[in-house]
Motif scaffolding. Structure first.
Motif, PDB file in Angstrom:
ATOM      1  N   HIS A  73       0.895  -1.187   0.022  1.00 50.60           N
ATOM      2  CA  HIS A  73      -0.036  -0.155  -0.146  1.00 50.60           C
ATOM      3  C   HIS A  73       0.892   1.172  -0.016  1.00 50.60           C
ATOM      4  N   HIS A  75       1.704   3.906   1.787  1.00 47.21           N
ATOM      5  CA  HIS A  75       2.157   4.529   3.169  1.00 47.21           C
ATOM      6  C   HIS A  75       3.719   4.344   2.893  1.00 47.21           C
ATOM      7  N   ASP A  77       6.126   4.352   5.078  1.00 53.41           N
ATOM      8  CA  ASP A  77       6.938   3.239   5.682  1.00 53.41           C
ATOM      9  C   ASP A  77       6.942   1.872   4.911  1.00 53.41           C
ATOM     10  N   HIS A  78       6.142   1.782   3.715  1.00 55.13           N
ATOM     11  CA  HIS A  78       6.254   0.632   3.042  1.00 55.13           C
ATOM     12  C   HIS A  78       6.601   0.697   1.623  1.00 55.13           C
ATOM     13  N   HIS A 171      -7.569  -0.010   5.384  1.00 51.23           N
ATOM     14  CA  HIS A 171      -6.400   1.007   6.174  1.00 51.23           C
ATOM     15  C   HIS A 171      -5.942   1.795   4.884  1.00 51.23           C
ATOM     16  N   ASP A 190      -0.593  -4.156   6.630  1.00 53.47           N
ATOM     17  CA  ASP A 190      -1.201  -3.191   7.802  1.00 53.47           C
ATOM     18  C   ASP A 190      -2.656  -3.558   7.784  1.00 53.47           C
TER      19      ASP A 190
HETATM   20 ZN   LIG Z   1       0.154   1.409   6.470  1.00 48.13          ZN
END
Ligand SMILES: [Zn+2]
Ligand SMILES: [Zn+2]
Length: 327
Positions: A73, A75, A77-78, A171, A190
């Motif tokens: 996804h 975000h 952090d990914h 999410h 997540d």
């Molecule tokens: Zn996330």
């Protein structure tokens, strides 16, 4: 830290440290096939994450020339380190919806929607400005890259193995999990986390993210799972029990909002949020760091949107801000 989690296919976990972040670390998963490798998610676009990920890949002897990257996804952090993979010419897979969001957040469009929304929901401008430096913004990928888009039900051959793509909006709108049916291994990203609850927000073109999230939990409830590998923290051997807990958490939070609004009607979402139960290591609302206040505000709004959508709360505009009462 690197750990081998499964043999045939060989699956490894690289813990990518997320400094000063309550998520602690991102689990980047590496699947090594005979001819090809797969990396799932990267960590933030910051030197500490880059070192952890690429030291790990080197230790596992992963050659980027025969490696695919799957981004679960949007975000940061990914996706933060997608640039290194794009530059090396690795094919990158992602759902088209999250890819569009990611492109739109590069010029601030996605963020502006949330900022304007939060202001109309009573959040003071000063609190909004304080989170301009939040990690999700600061460490996002600073590069244009193209992707091979994936959709629900796709079977993709990665690391010489057939993976099922399961689209689980909630999410984020385009979040996709990967599943290995033969081995019953589920990469939950997540969508399902085991010792924290995935954050649910409001989005510019997503109606009732919480309802979609709860439906996405039901969608995978019956999935046979021997090993669940989440985006953060520790994995588990099954998911049904955890799904029950997460659903109960949201039910409780919805009830909490109804109770608060019943005793103190005509409050803004920003006034409701401090009354909810937050697990912030004993911190009171005023002591929340700006980023946590931002996420808590989004989480509160997602629950309020659900209650309005389901006819339990009434929304009224007064002087440009929204107030809530029982319907
Ligand atoms: Zn996330
Ligand atoms: Zn994450």
């Amino acid at each position: 830290m690197i750990q081998q989690l499964f043999h045939n296919p060989d699956i490894y976990q690289i813990e990518v440290d997320l400094p000063d972040n309550p998520l602690k670390y991102l689990n980047s998963y590496v699947v090594k096939g005979k001819m090809h490798n797969l990396v799932i998610d990267t960590g933030f676009n910051r030197p500490e994450c880059q070192k952890a990920l690429f030291d790990g890949l080197q230790e596992l002897d992963v050659d980027l020339q025969c490696t695919d990257l799957f981004l679960t996804h949007l975000h940061a952090d990914h996706t933060g380190l997608v640039g290194a993979f794009a530059t090396a010419g690795c094919p990158i897979y992602m759902h088209g919806i999250d890819y569009t969001y990611l492109k739109d957040s590069a010029d601030g469009t996605t963020w502006r929607f949330t900022e304007q929304n939060f202001m109309r929901e009573g959040m003071p401008a000063a609190d909004i400005e304080k989170q301009f430096s939040n990690q999700a913004r600061k460490y996002s990928p600073q590069i244009n890259f193209s992707v091979k888009t994936v959709s629900d039900g796709d079977m993709v051959r990665l690391a010489d193995t057939d993976f099922h793509v399961i689209h689980t909006p909630g999410h984020t709108k385009g979040l996709c999990c990967l599943y290995l049916p033969k081995q019953e291994i589920f990469f939950t990203s997540d969508h399902i986390l085991f010792d924290i609850t995935p954050n649910i927000q409001i989005w510019s073109n997503m109606r009732d993210a919480l309802e979609q999230y709860l439906q996405s939990l039901d969608k995978v409830y019956q999935l046979p799972v021997q090993l669940a590998l989440p985006g953060h923290r520790k994995g588990n051997i099954s998911i049904a029990g955890r799904i029950d807990e997460i659903k109960e958490h949201h039910r409780n939070r919805l009830q909490e909002i109804l109770d608060i609004v019943k005793t103190q009607p005509h409050m803004t979402a920003f006034e409701i949020a401090p009354h909810l139960t937050w697990s912030m290591r004993g911190k009171k609302w005023n002591e929340f760091p700006p980023t946590q206040k931002w996420f808590a505000m989004g989480e509160t709004l997602a629950h309020i949107e659900y209650l309005v959508h389901h006819g339990r709360l009434a929304k009224e505009e007064r002087n440009g801000v929204f107030l809530y009462a029982l319907a």
